[in-house]
Structure formats: structure tokens, C-alpha cells
Design a protein around this motif. Structure first.
Motif, PDB file in Angstrom:
ATOM      1  N   ALA A  31       0.858  -1.186   0.000  1.00 34.09           N
ATOM      2  CA  ALA A  31       0.000   0.000   0.000  1.00 34.09           C
ATOM      3  C   ALA A  31       0.888   1.227   0.000  1.00 34.09           C
ATOM      4  CB  ALA A  31      -0.921   0.006   1.212  1.00 34.09           C
ATOM      5  N   VAL A  32       0.716   2.073  -0.997  1.00 33.73           N
ATOM      6  CA  VAL A  32       1.419   3.346  -1.082  1.00 33.73           C
ATOM      7  C   VAL A  32       0.395   4.451  -0.876  1.00 33.73           C
ATOM      8  CG1 VAL A  32       2.803   4.879  -2.528  1.00 33.73           C
ATOM      9  CG2 VAL A  32       3.094   2.393  -2.720  1.00 33.73           C
ATOM     10  N   VAL A  33       0.662   5.325   0.078  1.00 39.32           N
ATOM     11  CA  VAL A  33      -0.221   6.471   0.313  1.00 39.32           C
ATOM     12  C   VAL A  33       0.620   7.732   0.176  1.00 39.32           C
ATOM     13  CG1 VAL A  33      -1.857   7.594   1.840  1.00 39.32           C
ATOM     14  CG2 VAL A  33      -1.608   5.103   1.923  1.00 39.32           C
ATOM     15  N   ASN A  34       0.288   8.542  -0.802  1.00 32.57           N
ATOM     16  CA  ASN A  34       1.017   9.783  -1.059  1.00 32.57           C
ATOM     17  C   ASN A  34       0.234  10.968  -0.510  1.00 32.57           C
ATOM     18  OD1 ASN A  34       3.129   8.509  -2.571  1.00 32.57           O
ATOM     19  ND2 ASN A  34       1.724   8.355  -4.307  1.00 32.57           N
ATOM     20  N   VAL A  35       0.917  11.808   0.256  1.00 27.61           N
ATOM     21  CA  VAL A  35       0.269  13.001   0.806  1.00 27.61           C
ATOM     22  C   VAL A  35       0.431  14.131  -0.202  1.00 27.61           C
ATOM     23  CG1 VAL A  35       0.174  14.642   2.704  1.00 27.61           C
ATOM     24  CG2 VAL A  35       0.688  12.230   3.168  1.00 27.61           C
ATOM     25  N   ALA A  36      -0.659  14.475  -0.861  1.00 22.60           N
ATOM     26  CA  ALA A  36      -0.664  15.569  -1.834  1.00 22.60           C
ATOM     27  C   ALA A  36      -1.226  16.814  -1.142  1.00 22.60           C
ATOM     28  CB  ALA A  36      -1.473  15.176  -3.066  1.00 22.60           C
ATOM     29  N   SER A  37      -2.212  17.445  -1.745  1.00 23.58           N
ATOM     30  CA  SER A  37      -2.814  18.653  -1.178  1.00 23.58           C
ATOM     31  C   SER A  37      -4.069  18.979  -1.957  1.00 23.58           C
ATOM     32  CB  SER A  37      -1.838  19.827  -1.261  1.00 23.58           C
ATOM     33  OG  SER A  37      -2.488  21.060  -0.995  1.00 23.58           O
ATOM     34  N   ILE A  38      -4.936  19.721  -1.338  1.00 23.76           N
ATOM     35  CA  ILE A  38      -6.103  20.225  -2.050  1.00 23.76           C
ATOM     36  C   ILE A  38      -5.673  21.093  -3.243  1.00 23.76           C
ATOM     37  CG2 ILE A  38      -6.331  22.274  -0.586  1.00 23.76           C
ATOM     38  CD1 ILE A  38      -9.357  21.982  -0.848  1.00 23.76           C
ATOM     39  N   HIS A  39      -4.455  21.658  -3.145  1.00 23.36           N
ATOM     40  CA  HIS A  39      -3.954  22.508  -4.232  1.00 23.36           C
ATOM     41  C   HIS A  39      -3.578  21.710  -5.476  1.00 23.36           C
ATOM     42  CE1 HIS A  39      -3.997  26.346  -2.117  1.00 23.36           C
ATOM     43  NE2 HIS A  39      -3.614  25.675  -1.054  1.00 23.36           N
ATOM     44  N   ALA A  40      -3.628  20.396  -5.397  1.00 21.02           N
ATOM     45  CA  ALA A  40      -3.382  19.580  -6.583  1.00 21.02           C
ATOM     46  C   ALA A  40      -4.482  19.748  -7.617  1.00 21.02           C
ATOM     47  CB  ALA A  40      -3.269  18.106  -6.195  1.00 21.02           C
ATOM     48  N   THR A  41      -5.682  20.076  -7.178  1.00 16.81           N
ATOM     49  CA  THR A  41      -6.814  20.217  -8.098  1.00 16.81           C
ATOM     50  C   THR A  41      -7.497  21.574  -7.994  1.00 16.81           C
ATOM     51  OG1 THR A  41      -8.247  19.156  -6.450  1.00 16.81           O
ATOM     52  CG2 THR A  41      -7.299  17.747  -8.157  1.00 16.81           C
ATOM     53  N   LEU A  42      -7.413  22.227  -6.852  1.00 14.81           N
ATOM     54  CA  LEU A  42      -8.036  23.529  -6.618  1.00 14.81           C
ATOM     55  C   LEU A  42      -6.992  24.410  -5.946  1.00 14.81           C
ATOM     56  CD1 LEU A  42     -11.306  22.166  -4.982  1.00 14.81           C
ATOM     57  CD2 LEU A  42     -11.127  23.071  -7.305  1.00 14.81           C
ATOM     58  N   THR A  43      -6.700  25.543  -6.539  1.00 16.19           N
ATOM     59  CA  THR A  43      -5.635  26.337  -5.939  1.00 16.19           C
ATOM     60  C   THR A  43      -6.017  27.808  -5.883  1.00 16.19           C
ATOM     61  OG1 THR A  43      -3.222  26.638  -5.910  1.00 16.19           O
ATOM     62  CG2 THR A  43      -4.324  26.755  -8.073  1.00 16.19           C
ATOM     63  N   GLN A  44      -5.075  28.617  -5.415  1.00 19.93           N
ATOM     64  CA  GLN A  44      -5.281  30.044  -5.232  1.00 19.93           C
ATOM     65  C   GLN A  44      -4.083  30.799  -5.798  1.00 19.93           C
ATOM     66  OE1 GLN A  44      -5.582  29.629  -0.926  1.00 19.93           O
ATOM     67  NE2 GLN A  44      -7.718  30.257  -0.991  1.00 19.93           N
ATOM     68  N   PRO A  45      -4.207  32.104  -5.991  1.00 18.69           N
ATOM     69  CA  PRO A  45      -3.051  32.874  -6.463  1.00 18.69           C
ATOM     70  C   PRO A  45      -1.877  32.761  -5.491  1.00 18.69           C
ATOM     71  CG  PRO A  45      -5.070  34.174  -6.628  1.00 18.69           C
ATOM     72  CD  PRO A  45      -5.419  32.944  -5.847  1.00 18.69           C
ATOM     73  N   GLY A  46      -0.682  32.798  -6.046  1.00 21.08           N
ATOM     74  CA  GLY A  46       0.518  32.801  -5.223  1.00 21.08           C
ATOM     75  C   GLY A  46       0.978  31.439  -4.770  1.00 21.08           C
ATOM     76  N   ARG A  47       0.468  30.366  -5.381  1.00 20.09           N
ATOM     77  CA  ARG A  47       0.852  29.017  -4.959  1.00 20.09           C
ATOM     78  C   ARG A  47       1.771  28.329  -5.973  1.00 20.09           C
ATOM     79  NH1 ARG A  47      -0.947  31.112  -1.079  1.00 20.09           N
ATOM     80  NH2 ARG A  47      -2.344  30.209   0.494  1.00 20.09           N
ATOM     81  N   PHE A  48       2.437  29.089  -6.797  1.00 16.23           N
ATOM     82  CA  PHE A  48       3.376  28.530  -7.774  1.00 16.23           C
ATOM     83  C   PHE A  48       4.715  28.237  -7.090  1.00 16.23           C
ATOM     84  CE2 PHE A  48       6.750  28.782 -10.904  1.00 16.23           C
ATOM     85  CZ  PHE A  48       6.236  28.077 -11.965  1.00 16.23           C
ATOM     86  N   PRO A  49       5.311  27.065  -7.318  1.00 14.83           N
ATOM     87  CA  PRO A  49       4.859  25.921  -8.108  1.00 14.83           C
ATOM     88  C   PRO A  49       4.313  24.796  -7.234  1.00 14.83           C
ATOM     89  CG  PRO A  49       7.179  25.651  -7.703  1.00 14.83           C
ATOM     90  CD  PRO A  49       6.746  26.891  -6.925  1.00 14.83           C
ATOM     91  N   ASN A  56      -2.743   5.224  -3.432  1.00 19.52           N
ATOM     92  CA  ASN A  56      -3.749   6.272  -3.287  1.00 19.52           C
ATOM     93  C   ASN A  56      -3.087   7.558  -2.787  1.00 19.52           C
ATOM     94  OD1 ASN A  56      -6.483   4.862  -3.716  1.00 19.52           O
ATOM     95  ND2 ASN A  56      -5.455   3.482  -2.278  1.00 19.52           N
ATOM     96  N   ALA A  57      -3.814   8.642  -2.926  1.00 19.92           N
ATOM     97  CA  ALA A  57      -3.330   9.931  -2.445  1.00 19.92           C
ATOM     98  C   ALA A  57      -4.371  10.571  -1.541  1.00 19.92           C
ATOM     99  CB  ALA A  57      -3.027  10.875  -3.620  1.00 19.92           C
TER     100      ALA A  57
END
Length: 251
Positions: free
Chosen positions: A131-149, A176-177
Motif C-alpha cells: 500500500a502506497v499512500v502519497n500526501v498531496a494537497s487540495i492545491h493539486a486540483t483547486l488552488t489560489q493565487p501565489g501558490r506557484f509551483p 492512493n493519495a
């Protein structure tokens, strides 16, 4: 019997915050846990520390391979659970970020997920369980200004997760993530203090439909669920938001 009794897990960035909570919950479910982290375990944390702390830079392929070998020896079994949690917040102006800064950031927030998975996959394939569990973020699909990269790296984790799920499913391995929103950690508080805009963890609680921000334990519970074949054996390739509902407002 604890759900993960007898399993060995590797958690990157397991010394504090979300990683430390994940270590705590995995151990509570019976797993033996090795933490790969360049930061020493935080003695002030209320959660249990890992069975084995390995001072390993997860961007260093040789260091990761040696750490996995040591974990296998000292914990007396090959790891069949991997939680890729290590990462940093880094926000740049796209026109001012240097190539060196890009490479350093993506080495930790994206490439390291592949490096650690590559080190563990042979043993998982041999066991026909993983089992692989990757911790991503809500910013992977929905983001806000100033979150580059940051958003780009986290989106990359989702692509990596999907590919692992497809390619390794026939080998008995799930991937899964999890995509956390705002979580009350020392790192989050330090970031708000550094920004100097008067925003605090507490001031953002009302922005969440559930009326609060997340806790490290919130994230850990979902990670442990996904690591369990008994509970999540039919879940793979998923990217699960855990954000108190705030993503509904961002969409």
C-alpha cells in the motif's frame, strides 16, 4: 488483533506534524514503523515516535536505498506500506524562480515520492502485497493565487499515484493519495507568521463548512484507512480530499 499487525511501514517526514501523527496511528494498528527524516524526532510532540528513526534525505537515492535496507533488517521484515509525507511549502513568482530553486523543490515534493516507491516496490512485488499512500494537497486540483509551483508539484503526485495504481495493481499493490486542506501544524503557523498579513489558523476556521481547520490526526486516520487491505482493499488510484469542505468553496 490490530489491523496492521505484523506489517512494516516506512513514513517519510515522520518526525513531527502530520507525519508524526501518521506514525502514531500506524503503530497503534500494530505496524512497526521506520521514519525517514532529516529532522530529529520532536520530543515535544504528544504522538508516539517511530520504532526506528533514520536520518535520511529522501531526495538522495542511495540514502533511501540504504535506509530501506536498514529498516528491513532492524524491523525484521520488508516494508509493505509506504507513506510519502515529506515535503515543504514553497511559493515563488514564476518569472523570478530560478531553475535551481525549481529543481530543489521538485526533488523533495515530487521526485522523492518516486525514489522511495522504487526502493520499496521489489519487496512489495515479491510479497504480492503493498500500500502506497502519497500526501498531496487540495492545491493539486483547486488552488489560489501565489501558490506557484506548489500546486504543480502536488498535481504531479496525483499523476504518479494513478500510474502506480494501474501498473502495480496486478502485483497486489494499491496506491492512493490524500489531499489535505489547511491543517494546524507548526509549519502552517510559521508560514502565517512569516507572511505577516495577520492571517492565523484560528481566523480561517470559519472559512470551513465544518467550522474548524484540520488536525494532524484527521489526516493520519485517513492514511491508516487507505493503508489497510481489510478496510480499503478495493480502493486504488484515488485522490481523496480531506479539507473540512473548504474545497467546495474553492471550486
Amino acid at each position: 488483533m490490530p489491523d496492521l499487525d505484523g506489517r512494516v511501514a516506512v513514513v517519510t517526514g515522520g518526525s513531527r506534524g502530520i507525519g508524526r501523527a501518521i506514525v502514531h496511528r500506524l503503530r497503534a494498528e500494530g505496524a512497526r514503523v521506520a521514519s525517514l527524516d532529516v529532522t530529529p524526532p520532536d520530543a515535544t510532540e504528544s504522538f508516539d515516535a517511530a520504532d526506528l528513526h533514520l536520518d535520511a534525505d529522501v531526495t538522495d537515492e542511495r540514502a533511501v536505498a540504504e535506509a530501506v535496507e536498514r529498516a528491513t533488517t532492524e524491523l525484521e521484515a520488508a516494508p509493505t506500506i509506504l507513506v510519502n509525507n515529506a515535503g515543504v511549502n514553497a511559493y515563488f513568482d514564476a518569472a523570478e524562480m530560478t531553475s535551481a530553486q525549481w529543481d530543489d523543490f521538485f526533488a523533495l515534493d515530487l521526485k522523492a515520492c518516486w525514489i522511495t516507491a522504487r526502493a520499496l516496490l521489489p519487496a512489495m512485488r515479491a510479497a504480492r502485497q503493498g500500500a502506497v499512500v502519497n500526501v498531496a494537497s487540495i492545491h493539486a486540483t483547486l488552488t489560489q493565487p501565489g501558490r506557484f509551483p506548489y500546486a504543480a508539484a502536488k498535481a504531479g503526485i496525483l499523476g504518479l499515484t494513478r500510474s502506480l495504481a494501474l501498473d502495480e495493481g496486478p502485483n497486489g499493490i494499491r496506491a492512493n493519495a490524500v489531499c489535505p486542506g489547511l491543517v494546524d501544524t507548526q509549519l502552517s503557523r510559521e508560514g502565517f507568521a512569516r507572511d505577516g498579513h495577520g492571517v492565523t489558523v484560528e481566523s480561517l476556521a470559519s472559512e470551513h463548512p465544518v467550522g474548524r481547520v484540520g488536525t494532524p490526526l484527521d489526516i493520519a486516520e485517513l492514511v491508516v484507512f487507505l493503508a489497510s487491505d481489510a478496510r480499503a482493499g478495493f480502493i486504488t488510484g484515488a485522490a481523496i480530499p480531506i479539507d473540512g469542505g473548504v474545497g467546495v468553496r474553492l471550486s
